[in-house]
Design an enzyme around this catalytic site. Sequence first.
Site, mmCIF file in Angstrom:
data_model
loop_
_atom_site.group_PDB
_atom_site.id
_atom_site.type_symbol
_atom_site.label_atom_id
_atom_site.label_comp_id
_atom_site.label_asym_id
_atom_site.label_seq_id
_atom_site.Cartn_x
_atom_site.Cartn_y
_atom_site.Cartn_z
ATOM 1 C CG LEU A 220 -2.235 -0.924 1.022
ATOM 2 C CD1 LEU A 220 -2.426 -1.255 2.487
ATOM 3 C CD2 LEU A 220 -2.879 -0.684 0.040
ATOM 4 C CG ASP A 221 0.295 4.556 -2.799
ATOM 5 O OD1 ASP A 221 0.931 3.455 -3.605
ATOM 6 O OD2 ASP A 221 -0.528 4.818 -3.566
ATOM 7 C CE LYS A 222 5.815 8.251 4.815
ATOM 8 N NZ LYS A 222 7.371 9.258 4.943
ATOM 9 C CB THR A 224 -2.514 4.013 1.029
ATOM 10 O OG1 THR A 224 -2.745 4.750 0.188
ATOM 11 C CG2 THR A 224 -3.948 3.041 1.147
ATOM 12 N NE ARG A 323 -2.142 9.066 -4.225
ATOM 13 C CZ ARG A 323 -0.176 9.434 -3.770
ATOM 14 N NH1 ARG A 323 0.200 7.806 -3.746
ATOM 15 N NH2 ARG A 323 -0.169 10.277 -4.347
#
Length: 442
Positions: A220-222, A224, A323
């Site tokens: 997961l993105d930082k 998110t 995104r």
Amino acid sequence: MKGRPPGKPSGPPRGGRKPASGAGAPGRARGAAKAARARKPDGAKPTAKPSAKPAQAKTAPAKAVPAKAAPAKGVSLDVRQFRVGPDDDGIRLDRWFQRHLPDIGFNSVSRWARTGQLRVDGARAAPGDRLTEGQMIRVPPAEPKAPEAAKPRRVRPQLSDDQEAFAQSLVIHRDAQAIVINKPPGLATQGGTKTDDHVDGLLDALEFELDQRPKLVHRLDKDTSGALLIARTSRSAAYFAKAFSSRTARKVYWAIVMGVPSIDDGMIELPIAKQPGTGGEKMHVDEEEGLPARSRYRVIERAGNRAAWVELQPHTGRTHQLRVHMAAIGHPIIGDGKYGGKEAFLSGSISRKMHLHARRIRVDHPDGGRVDVRAELPEHFAASLTSLGFDISAGDLPLDEEIARAPTREDEKKAARAHAKQVRKGRRGERRSRGAGAPRKK
């Protein structure tokens, strides 16, 4: 000073002494014999050449006995048999060698496969073949692969008690094969430049009773938050990785976006590529060179025309896909300044943190059944829903396959294809069994 040509006799030594002929002066002895041959008169019969070794009594010739070579470390002089264990079910044959016989290089494995020396259940095998638990692997005598230059071993820092307690507090699901954590926003999944705190660095705290380090299978993105699946064994890591690559795993995200999409249930199909000049840190829609990307969105609720609470389902796994797609259709995720710019922030009490949360993950379990877990919202996301007047209980929409309906023609086609695939797989197993029992041709 003039010198004599090489190889010509230099005459008798000074002082009238005779040249030495013993073993202590072999060079001089050979030189004297050569000079004597040069002074031999014409027509003289050649004398017998003296034997270099003394005469010995004739005996029966000795029978050569082959020396038994001592195997080096990692080398076997005999054919070996290995049975595939449960932790290796589904992995490639070449990766099985990397895991269990690391001294054997890939070139050796490929050569054995080409020459028919490498066999699985008696049948010829290729390095890319997938293994099944219980199969028998025949490994010919091997030589270790060339030693590689020693690399400095990276030592992971010891976790403190507080770090271990923090990591274990994130766990929302745990069984023999899988762990699911609720990743908070701001914590990276993996390390990088100037990134010291990340989930990968906390995995030592999640070994529990298995005493082996878990493995990440997706990320997961930082910024998110939400459900992040972690495999506890090598077998489950391979199984889950295949589920994500084949898109059978389902991920459901919640997001609050700027404005309200004109279509309540839509599919975004826009190719994505790395944006030039950003070093791969930012993606963008690229119709010519981008990779295919599909995202589905469903509007859950709306706050007038100001914002909307949406459910997002990625059907592909491109970097920053959700995104990029929401910003591309004019509805960036609130708090995502990277893709929405200044227009991605609401005034008032709404947090400036990104409002993207992995709400649910559903994936088949290696031991049967499914892992189906929901992650609670972080504080800033829940507070924003309340501030905008959204009803949190309305967020969990059923997946399409969870809605009771009569099967369509497309559903029947998918079921038929799946059945045909299983039949072909069973027939391949039967052919392998017959090949293992058949006598070998000489």
